[in-house]
Design a protein around this motif. Structure first.
Motif, PDB file in Angstrom:
ATOM      1  N   ALA A  25       0.917  -1.292  -0.061  1.00 46.86           N
ATOM      2  CA  ALA A  25       0.021  -0.044   0.126  1.00 46.86           C
ATOM      3  C   ALA A  25       0.820   1.261   0.061  1.00 46.86           C
ATOM      4  N   THR A  29       0.365   5.335  -1.603  1.00 48.28           N
ATOM      5  CA  THR A  29       0.134   6.542  -0.761  1.00 48.28           C
ATOM      6  C   THR A  29       0.344   7.986  -1.831  1.00 48.28           C
ATOM      7  N   GLU A  30       1.113   8.098  -2.571  1.00 50.63           N
ATOM      8  CA  GLU A  30       1.329   9.486  -3.145  1.00 50.63           C
ATOM      9  C   GLU A  30       0.440   9.579  -4.252  1.00 50.63           C
ATOM     10  N   PHE A  36      -2.813   0.997   5.266  1.00 48.46           N
ATOM     11  CA  PHE A  36      -3.541   0.532   6.400  1.00 48.46           C
ATOM     12  C   PHE A  36      -2.766   1.019   7.639  1.00 48.46           C
ATOM     13  N   ARG A  37      -1.415   0.842   7.709  1.00 46.27           N
ATOM     14  CA  ARG A  37      -0.544   0.651   9.095  1.00 46.27           C
ATOM     15  C   ARG A  37       0.192   1.639   9.201  1.00 46.27           C
ATOM     16  N   GLN A 108       0.797  -6.521  -3.639  1.00 44.80           N
ATOM     17  CA  GLN A 108      -0.496  -6.694  -2.754  1.00 44.80           C
ATOM     18  C   GLN A 108      -1.618  -5.787  -2.757  1.00 44.80           C
ATOM     19  N   ILE A 110      -4.577  -3.573  -4.374  1.00 41.36           N
ATOM     20  CA  ILE A 110      -5.725  -3.859  -5.329  1.00 41.36           C
ATOM     21  C   ILE A 110      -6.234  -2.906  -6.239  1.00 41.36           C
ATOM     22  N   ASP A 111      -5.626  -1.803  -6.367  1.00 39.19           N
ATOM     23  CA  ASP A 111      -5.781  -0.522  -6.978  1.00 39.19           C
ATOM     24  C   ASP A 111      -5.587  -0.659  -8.416  1.00 39.19           C
ATOM     25  N   HIS A 126      -3.501  -9.801  -4.033  1.00 39.26           N
ATOM     26  CA  HIS A 126      -4.945  -9.886  -3.397  1.00 39.26           C
ATOM     27  C   HIS A 126      -5.811  -9.232  -4.247  1.00 39.26           C
ATOM     28  N   THR A 200       5.813  -1.531   1.842  1.00 36.84           N
ATOM     29  CA  THR A 200       5.021  -2.848   2.571  1.00 36.84           C
ATOM     30  C   THR A 200       5.210  -2.869   3.946  1.00 36.84           C
ATOM     31  N   SER A 201       4.374  -2.999   4.781  1.00 38.08           N
ATOM     32  CA  SER A 201       4.923  -3.316   6.559  1.00 38.08           C
ATOM     33  C   SER A 201       5.093  -4.687   6.737  1.00 38.08           C
ATOM     34  N   ASN A 244      11.360   1.770   1.884  1.00 37.38           N
ATOM     35  CA  ASN A 244      10.101   1.893   2.761  1.00 37.38           C
ATOM     36  C   ASN A 244      10.356   3.387   3.652  1.00 37.38           C
ATOM     37  N   ALA A 245       9.089   3.882   3.853  1.00 39.22           N
ATOM     38  CA  ALA A 245       9.047   5.208   4.778  1.00 39.22           C
ATOM     39  C   ALA A 245       9.765   4.738   6.281  1.00 39.22           C
ATOM     40  N   GLU A 246       9.469   3.353   6.507  1.00 36.73           N
ATOM     41  CA  GLU A 246       9.981   2.976   8.127  1.00 36.73           C
ATOM     42  C   GLU A 246      10.389   1.841   8.152  1.00 36.73           C
ATOM     43  N   THR A 264       8.735   5.929  -1.720  1.00 36.87           N
ATOM     44  CA  THR A 264       8.821   5.189  -3.117  1.00 36.87           C
ATOM     45  C   THR A 264       8.916   6.326  -4.403  1.00 36.87           C
TER      46      THR A 264
HETATM   47  P1  NAD Z   1       0.567  -1.359   5.346  1.00 35.32           P
HETATM   48  O1  NAD Z   1      -0.501  -0.384   5.420  1.00 35.32           O
HETATM   49  O2  NAD Z   1       0.486  -2.488   6.465  1.00 35.32           O
HETATM   50  O3  NAD Z   1       2.104  -0.649   5.086  1.00 35.32           O
HETATM   51  C1  NAD Z   1       2.500   0.180   4.372  1.00 35.32           C
HETATM   52  C2  NAD Z   1       3.807   0.584   4.336  1.00 35.32           C
HETATM   53  O4  NAD Z   1       4.399   1.333   3.593  1.00 35.32           O
HETATM   54  C3  NAD Z   1       4.187   1.195   5.926  1.00 35.32           C
HETATM   55  O5  NAD Z   1       5.481   0.562   6.514  1.00 35.32           O
HETATM   56  C4  NAD Z   1       4.194   2.785   5.500  1.00 35.32           C
HETATM   57  O6  NAD Z   1       5.361   3.392   6.616  1.00 35.32           O
HETATM   58  C5  NAD Z   1       4.911   2.614   4.258  1.00 35.32           C
HETATM   59  N1  NAD Z   1       4.936   3.633   3.275  1.00 35.32           N
HETATM   60  C6  NAD Z   1       3.758   4.588   3.325  1.00 35.32           C
HETATM   61  N2  NAD Z   1       3.582   5.411   2.391  1.00 35.32           N
HETATM   62  C7  NAD Z   1       5.138   5.356   1.734  1.00 35.32           C
HETATM   63  C8  NAD Z   1       5.777   5.834   0.830  1.00 35.32           C
HETATM   64  N3  NAD Z   1       5.157   7.081   0.204  1.00 35.32           N
HETATM   65  N4  NAD Z   1       7.161   5.551   0.411  1.00 35.32           N
HETATM   66  C9  NAD Z   1       7.520   4.258   1.034  1.00 35.32           C
HETATM   67  N5  NAD Z   1       6.858   3.646   2.288  1.00 35.32           N
HETATM   68  C10 NAD Z   1       5.610   4.373   2.487  1.00 35.32           C
HETATM   69  O7  NAD Z   1       0.256  -1.895   3.718  1.00 35.32           O
HETATM   70  P2  NAD Z   1       0.623  -3.493   3.321  1.00 35.32           P
HETATM   71  O8  NAD Z   1       2.084  -4.038   3.738  1.00 35.32           O
HETATM   72  O9  NAD Z   1       0.466  -3.607   1.882  1.00 35.32           O
HETATM   73  O10 NAD Z   1      -0.488  -4.374   3.780  1.00 35.32           O
HETATM   74  C11 NAD Z   1      -1.797  -3.737   3.796  1.00 35.32           C
HETATM   75  C12 NAD Z   1      -2.760  -4.655   3.035  1.00 35.32           C
HETATM   76  O11 NAD Z   1      -3.877  -3.978   2.871  1.00 35.32           O
HETATM   77  C13 NAD Z   1      -2.430  -5.202   1.627  1.00 35.32           C
HETATM   78  O12 NAD Z   1      -2.803  -6.505   1.720  1.00 35.32           O
HETATM   79  C14 NAD Z   1      -3.056  -4.550   0.646  1.00 35.32           C
HETATM   80  O13 NAD Z   1      -3.948  -5.384  -0.424  1.00 35.32           O
HETATM   81  C15 NAD Z   1      -4.175  -3.729   1.304  1.00 35.32           C
HETATM   82  N6  NAD Z   1      -4.149  -2.424   0.883  1.00 35.32           N
HETATM   83  C16 NAD Z   1      -4.139  -1.948  -0.442  1.00 35.32           C
HETATM   84  C17 NAD Z   1      -4.113  -0.887  -0.749  1.00 35.32           C
HETATM   85  C18 NAD Z   1      -4.130  -0.255  -2.262  1.00 35.32           C
HETATM   86  O14 NAD Z   1      -4.305  -1.187  -3.084  1.00 35.32           O
HETATM   87  N7  NAD Z   1      -3.576   0.878  -2.584  1.00 35.32           N
HETATM   88  C19 NAD Z   1      -4.235   0.304   0.176  1.00 35.32           C
HETATM   89  C20 NAD Z   1      -4.539  -0.001   1.455  1.00 35.32           C
HETATM   90  C21 NAD Z   1      -4.310  -1.413   1.991  1.00 35.32           C
END
Ligand code: NAD
Length: 280
Positions: A25, A29-30, A36-37, A108, A110-111, A126, A200-201, A244-246, A264
């Motif tokens: 995810a 975000t950008e 989610f986390r 992962q 779904i977008d 997913h 991804t977390s 990753n951001a963290e 990213t």
């Molecule tokens: P997560 O929310 O658990 O973790 C996201 C990670 O990315 C975090 O560690 C965060 O600090 C980091 N992050 C956030 N913005 C960032 C950036 N710009 N650059 C670098 N790092 C960044 O997400 P996950 O591990 O993908 O697990 C969440 C689940 O939810 C997945 O299974 C996914 O299918 C689903 N999900 C999907 C979407 C989508 O399709 N865009 C959005 C939310 C959740």
């Protein structure tokens, strides 16, 4: 520091024979889609939404009409995902594939944004919001094939092949990963020599198992090499890199070789620029 790590990963990628990317995810975000986390994640801010997400698949099994009521409509998260556009991170991934460096993206998300950005070999672990999937015969359909939006009452879409009530092609919690995608993702994991893990977390399983398999494979092969069963030349160890951001559990447990901490959308285009420089 980040600059030298960018050069390091670019060199690893240029040397690689079969590099793949794993994304989550964070890469979206950008594009305005909250994760989610992360610190501003949907579940970080609203833990109740996480509890509700664990009920969605069960809802489909119990009452598909109620499920469609919950996931349909103009205000749902899924509707917003269909409107989103790719950002420089997705575009960098597509460019690395065009350059012949990246062989596959396993996401992962779904977008559908990797495909929208032009990536061709994408395994959507997913699923995707812009498709529907039959839980009985596994047929997949484009969202547009069904008139879902605009109806006063949510409709109950039926599979065009076997007439079973179908769901979004999104893998909800407690739902098995479709076997074709699970198998292909494992094959890619076994084949790769560089795994680039972005945004991804790495806490959602079984996806989070893939880097661990790549790491374990390395250890097993090294042990075999030590015991003389293999020539060192035949050891195909994957280099695992996070953007990753963290830090994540992969960083903390030493599963990844190194992490480039940042966005990213900033880091991936820099990696592409260095890859081009080293490939000249
Ligand atoms: P997560 O929310 O658990 O973790 C996201 C990670 O990315 C975090 O560690 C965060 O600090 C980091 N992050 C956030 N913005 C960032 C950036 N710009 N650059 C670098 N790092 C960044 O997400 P996950 O591990 O993908 O697990 C969440 C689940 O939810 C997945 O299974 C996914 O299918 C689903 N999900 C999907 C979407 C989508 O399709 N865009 C959005 C939310 C959740």
């Amino acid at each position: 520091m980040v600059e030298s790590l960018v050069e390091r990963v670019a060199a690893d990628l240029v040397r690689s024979k079969y590099a793949i990317a794993l994304t989550g995810a964070g890469i979206s975000t950008e594009s305005g889609i909250p994760d989610f986390r992360g610190p501003n994640g949907i579940w970080t801010k609203n833990p109740e939404a996480e509890r509700a997400a664990y009920q969605t698949y069960d809802k489909f099994l119990r009452d598909p009409k109620e499920y469609w009521q919950a996931v349909s409509g103009g205000v749902s998260f899924y509707h917003d995902l269909r409107q989103a556009e790719p950002n420089p991170g997705h575009c960098a991934m597509a460019e690395m594939e065009k350059l012949g460096i990246l062989k596959c993206v396993i996401t992962q998300n779904i977008d559908g944004l990797h495909r929208k950005a032009g990536s061709r070999r994408v395994l959507e672990y997913h699923g995707a919001v812009n498709r529907l999937r039959c839980p009985s015969c596994s047929s997949r359909f484009e969202f547009e094939e069904y008139e879902m939006d605009g109806a006063d009452e949510p409709l109950l879409p039926l599979c065009k092949k076997c007439q079973t009530p179908i769901k979004l092609d999104v893998v909800h919690f407690n739902e098995p990963i479709p076997s074709d995608v699970a198998r292909q993702s494992l094959e890619e994991t076994w084949k790769c020599d560089v795994m680039l893990i972005c945004g991804t977390s790495a806490v959602v399983y079984p996806f989070a198992q893939l880097p661990r398999i790549a790491r374990q494979r390395k250890v097993e092969q090294e042990q075999k090499a030590k015991s003389g069963l293999y020539f060192v030349k035949e050891v195909a160890a994957a280099t695992i890199v996070e953007v990753n951001a963290e830090p994540t559990p992969l960083t903390q447990e030493g599963i990844s070789d190194y992490i480039i901490q940042g966005k990213t959308g900033d880091i991936l285009p820099q990696i592409v620029a260095q890859v081009k420089r080293f490939s000249r």
